[in-house]
Design a protein around this motif. Structure first.
Motif, PDB file in Angstrom:
ATOM      1  N   ILE A   1    -116.332  80.801  -9.823  1.00 52.50           N
ATOM      2  CA  ILE A   1    -115.140  79.960  -9.631  1.00 52.50           C
ATOM      3  C   ILE A   1    -114.269  79.980 -10.886  1.00 52.50           C
ATOM      4  CG2 ILE A   1    -114.344  77.593  -9.273  1.00 52.50           C
ATOM      5  CD1 ILE A   1    -116.865  77.170  -7.554  1.00 52.50           C
ATOM      6  N   VAL A   2    -114.889  79.862 -12.050  1.00 52.75           N
ATOM      7  CA  VAL A   2    -114.136  79.866 -13.310  1.00 52.75           C
ATOM      8  C   VAL A   2    -113.487  81.222 -13.538  1.00 52.75           C
ATOM      9  CG1 VAL A   2    -114.389  79.741 -15.818  1.00 52.75           C
ATOM     10  CG2 VAL A   2    -115.479  78.032 -14.379  1.00 52.75           C
ATOM     11  N   LEU A   3    -114.218  82.301 -13.301  1.00 54.35           N
ATOM     12  CA  LEU A   3    -113.655  83.641 -13.499  1.00 54.35           C
ATOM     13  C   LEU A   3    -112.508  83.907 -12.522  1.00 54.35           C
ATOM     14  CD1 LEU A   3    -116.873  85.746 -14.156  1.00 54.35           C
ATOM     15  CD2 LEU A   3    -115.161  84.998 -15.804  1.00 54.35           C
ATOM     16  N   THR A   4    -112.669  83.452 -11.292  1.00 52.99           N
ATOM     17  CA  THR A   4    -111.598  83.642 -10.307  1.00 52.99           C
ATOM     18  C   THR A   4    -110.373  82.801 -10.666  1.00 52.99           C
ATOM     19  OG1 THR A   4    -113.310  83.989  -8.639  1.00 52.99           O
ATOM     20  CG2 THR A   4    -111.088  83.607  -7.849  1.00 52.99           C
ATOM     21  N   ALA A   5    -110.588  81.607 -11.183  1.00 53.32           N
ATOM     22  CA  ALA A   5    -109.455  80.771 -11.607  1.00 53.32           C
ATOM     23  C   ALA A   5    -108.704  81.431 -12.761  1.00 53.32           C
ATOM     24  CB  ALA A   5    -109.952  79.389 -12.012  1.00 53.32           C
ATOM     25  N   PHE A   6    -109.423  81.993 -13.720  1.00 53.09           N
ATOM     26  CA  PHE A   6    -108.748  82.702 -14.819  1.00 53.09           C
ATOM     27  C   PHE A   6    -108.026  83.944 -14.314  1.00 53.09           C
ATOM     28  CE2 PHE A   6    -111.782  80.660 -17.983  1.00 53.09           C
ATOM     29  CZ  PHE A   6    -110.816  79.784 -18.429  1.00 53.09           C
ATOM     30  N   LEU A   7    -108.607  84.610 -13.329  1.00 53.03           N
ATOM     31  CA  LEU A   7    -107.931  85.758 -12.720  1.00 53.03           C
ATOM     32  C   LEU A   7    -106.633  85.307 -12.049  1.00 53.03           C
ATOM     33  CD1 LEU A   7    -107.971  88.761 -11.848  1.00 53.03           C
ATOM     34  CD2 LEU A   7    -109.124  87.986  -9.772  1.00 53.03           C
ATOM     35  N   GLY A   8    -106.666  84.164 -11.378  1.00 53.02           N
ATOM     36  CA  GLY A   8    -105.457  83.617 -10.760  1.00 53.02           C
ATOM     37  C   GLY A   8    -104.405  83.260 -11.789  1.00 53.02           C
ATOM     38  N   GLY A   9    -104.828  82.711 -12.921  1.00 52.46           N
ATOM     39  CA  GLY A   9    -103.882  82.420 -13.998  1.00 52.46           C
ATOM     40  C   GLY A   9    -103.257  83.680 -14.560  1.00 52.46           C
ATOM     41  N   ALA A  10    -104.074  84.730 -14.728  1.00 51.94           N
ATOM     42  CA  ALA A  10    -103.552  86.001 -15.235  1.00 51.94           C
ATOM     43  C   ALA A  10    -102.585  86.628 -14.234  1.00 51.94           C
ATOM     44  CB  ALA A  10    -104.706  86.955 -15.532  1.00 51.94           C
ATOM     45  N   LEU A  11    -102.906  86.545 -12.952  1.00 50.96           N
ATOM     46  CA  LEU A  11    -101.982  87.062 -11.942  1.00 50.96           C
ATOM     47  C   LEU A  11    -100.697  86.233 -11.897  1.00 50.96           C
ATOM     48  CD1 LEU A  11    -104.422  87.983  -9.044  1.00 50.96           C
ATOM     49  CD2 LEU A  11    -103.183  89.530 -10.562  1.00 50.96           C
ATOM     50  N   GLY A  12    -100.800  84.940 -12.177  1.00 50.94           N
ATOM     51  CA  GLY A  12     -99.607  84.102 -12.264  1.00 50.94           C
ATOM     52  C   GLY A  12     -98.712  84.521 -13.420  1.00 50.94           C
ATOM     53  N   VAL A  13     -99.314  84.888 -14.543  1.00 51.10           N
ATOM     54  CA  VAL A  13     -98.532  85.376 -15.690  1.00 51.10           C
ATOM     55  C   VAL A  13     -97.829  86.680 -15.327  1.00 51.10           C
ATOM     56  CG1 VAL A  13     -98.724  86.319 -18.027  1.00 51.10           C
ATOM     57  CG2 VAL A  13     -99.916  84.220 -17.445  1.00 51.10           C
ATOM     58  N   LEU A  14     -98.542  87.593 -14.666  1.00 46.08           N
ATOM     59  CA  LEU A  14     -97.928  88.865 -14.263  1.00 46.08           C
ATOM     60  C   LEU A  14     -96.804  88.640 -13.251  1.00 46.08           C
ATOM     61  CD1 LEU A  14    -101.104  91.124 -13.985  1.00 46.08           C
ATOM     62  CD2 LEU A  14     -99.387  91.085 -15.809  1.00 46.08           C
ATOM     63  N   LEU A  15     -97.000  87.690 -12.337  1.00 45.17           N
ATOM     64  CA  LEU A  15     -95.952  87.368 -11.372  1.00 45.17           C
ATOM     65  C   LEU A  15     -94.734  86.769 -12.078  1.00 45.17           C
ATOM     66  CD1 LEU A  15     -95.086  87.119  -8.381  1.00 45.17           C
ATOM     67  CD2 LEU A  15     -96.062  84.814  -8.446  1.00 45.17           C
ATOM     68  N   ALA A  16     -94.969  85.920 -13.064  1.00 39.54           N
ATOM     69  CA  ALA A  16     -93.859  85.330 -13.826  1.00 39.54           C
ATOM     70  C   ALA A  16     -93.085  86.412 -14.572  1.00 39.54           C
ATOM     71  CB  ALA A  16     -94.387  84.277 -14.796  1.00 39.54           C
ATOM     72  N   LYS A  17     -93.781  87.396 -15.129  1.00 32.26           N
ATOM     73  CA  LYS A  17     -93.097  88.503 -15.817  1.00 32.26           C
ATOM     74  C   LYS A  17     -92.257  89.317 -14.843  1.00 32.26           C
ATOM     75  CE  LYS A  17     -95.853  89.502 -19.870  1.00 32.26           C
ATOM     76  NZ  LYS A  17     -96.555  90.549 -20.590  1.00 32.26           N
ATOM     77  N   LYS A  18     -92.797  89.563 -13.653  1.00 36.71           N
ATOM     78  CA  LYS A  18     -92.069  90.336 -12.650  1.00 36.71           C
ATOM     79  C   LYS A  18     -90.816  89.594 -12.202  1.00 36.71           C
ATOM     80  CE  LYS A  18     -91.645  93.564  -9.515  1.00 36.71           C
ATOM     81  NZ  LYS A  18     -91.168  94.869  -9.866  1.00 36.71           N
ATOM     82  N   ILE A  19     -90.939  88.297 -11.962  1.00 35.40           N
ATOM     83  CA  ILE A  19     -89.780  87.501 -11.553  1.00 35.40           C
ATOM     84  C   ILE A  19     -88.763  87.433 -12.690  1.00 35.40           C
ATOM     85  CG2 ILE A  19     -89.026  85.194 -10.876  1.00 35.40           C
ATOM     86  CD1 ILE A  19     -91.715  84.904  -9.431  1.00 35.40           C
ATOM     87  N   ALA A  20     -89.236  87.314 -13.930  1.00 34.81           N
ATOM     88  CA  ALA A  20     -88.326  87.251 -15.081  1.00 34.81           C
ATOM     89  C   ALA A  20     -87.532  88.548 -15.220  1.00 34.81           C
ATOM     90  CB  ALA A  20     -89.109  86.959 -16.355  1.00 34.81           C
ATOM     91  N   CYS A  21     -88.159  89.682 -14.948  1.00 32.66           N
ATOM     92  CA  CYS A  21     -87.432  90.959 -15.026  1.00 32.66           C
ATOM     93  C   CYS A  21     -86.318  91.027 -13.993  1.00 32.66           C
ATOM     94  CB  CYS A  21     -88.393  92.118 -14.836  1.00 32.66           C
ATOM     95  SG  CYS A  21     -89.446  92.411 -16.254  1.00 32.66           S
ATOM     96  N   THR A  22     -86.552  90.468 -12.806  1.00 34.75           N
ATOM     97  CA  THR A  22     -85.501  90.484 -11.797  1.00 34.75           C
ATOM     98  C   THR A  22     -84.414  89.459 -12.104  1.00 34.75           C
ATOM     99  OG1 THR A  22     -86.740  88.965 -10.386  1.00 34.75           O
ATOM    100  CG2 THR A  22     -87.044  91.314  -9.996  1.00 34.75           C
ATOM    101  N   LEU A  23     -84.764  88.361 -12.769  1.00 36.40           N
ATOM    102  CA  LEU A  23     -83.769  87.340 -13.087  1.00 36.40           C
ATOM    103  C   LEU A  23     -82.855  87.742 -14.235  1.00 36.40           C
ATOM    104  CD1 LEU A  23     -85.756  83.985 -12.779  1.00 36.40           C
ATOM    105  CD2 LEU A  23     -84.073  84.934 -11.194  1.00 36.40           C
ATOM    106  N   THR A  24     -83.327  88.593 -15.135  1.00 37.52           N
ATOM    107  CA  THR A  24     -82.491  88.975 -16.277  1.00 37.52           C
ATOM    108  C   THR A  24     -81.281  89.797 -15.858  1.00 37.52           C
ATOM    109  OG1 THR A  24     -83.896  90.894 -16.690  1.00 37.52           O
ATOM    110  CG2 THR A  24     -84.352  88.904 -17.962  1.00 37.52           C
TER     111      THR A  24
END
Length: 140
Positions: free
Chosen positions: A106-129
């Motif tokens: 559960i902890v490892l999957t939660a950290f994986l979800g956080g890391a995927l959230g960071v990657l998603l935020a970077k992808k959205i930020a690239c489109t917003l710029t």
């Protein structure tokens, strides 16, 4: 609008190289004017930013300008940077907790979800710029 002082170093074909003045909170302050007049302007490479101008106004070399950005843009960016990874962490952790009973997974999957959230935020930020509303405005 949030404003920052900058000096134009070069300007060619609507492309300007700007020196961003950090820690200039009080522009009208007489003490700041005195300190600027009596100090040597040391330009280091970490404070030089290159940006493409979207306006048709021309600026002169060594001209002091202000860069302004809307508060709405800053709030959207802050939401994107902080909330998206947090949502990924909670969603992946909650889903894994529903289906798995091992806390380590559960902890490892939660950290994986956080890391995927960071990657998603970077992808959205690239489109917003690319959007014009996320670009700073130059005020002469």
């Amino acid at each position: 609008m949030v404003k920052v002082q900058a000096t134009v170093l070069t300007y060619n074909n609507r492309m300007a190289t700007l020196y961003i003045h950090h820690n200039t909170v009080c522009v009208q302050c007489t003490m700041l004017a005195y300190l600027r007049k009596n100090s040597i302007l040391i330009i280091d490479s970490k404070h030089i930013h290159t940006m493409r101008l979207q306006d048709t106004q021309t600026v002169l070399v060594k001209q002091n300008v202000q860069l302004a950005i809307r508060e709405r843009t800053i709030l959207i960016t802050a939401f994107l940077v902080y909330i998206t990874p947090l949502m990924g962490l909670f969603m992946f952790g909650g889903l894994c907790q529903k289906f798995c009973h091992s806390e380590i997974i559960i902890v490892l999957t939660a950290f994986l979800g956080g890391a995927l959230g960071v990657l998603l935020a970077k992808k959205i930020a690239c489109t917003l710029t690319v959007l014009e509303s996320f670009q700073p405005i130059i005020i002469c």
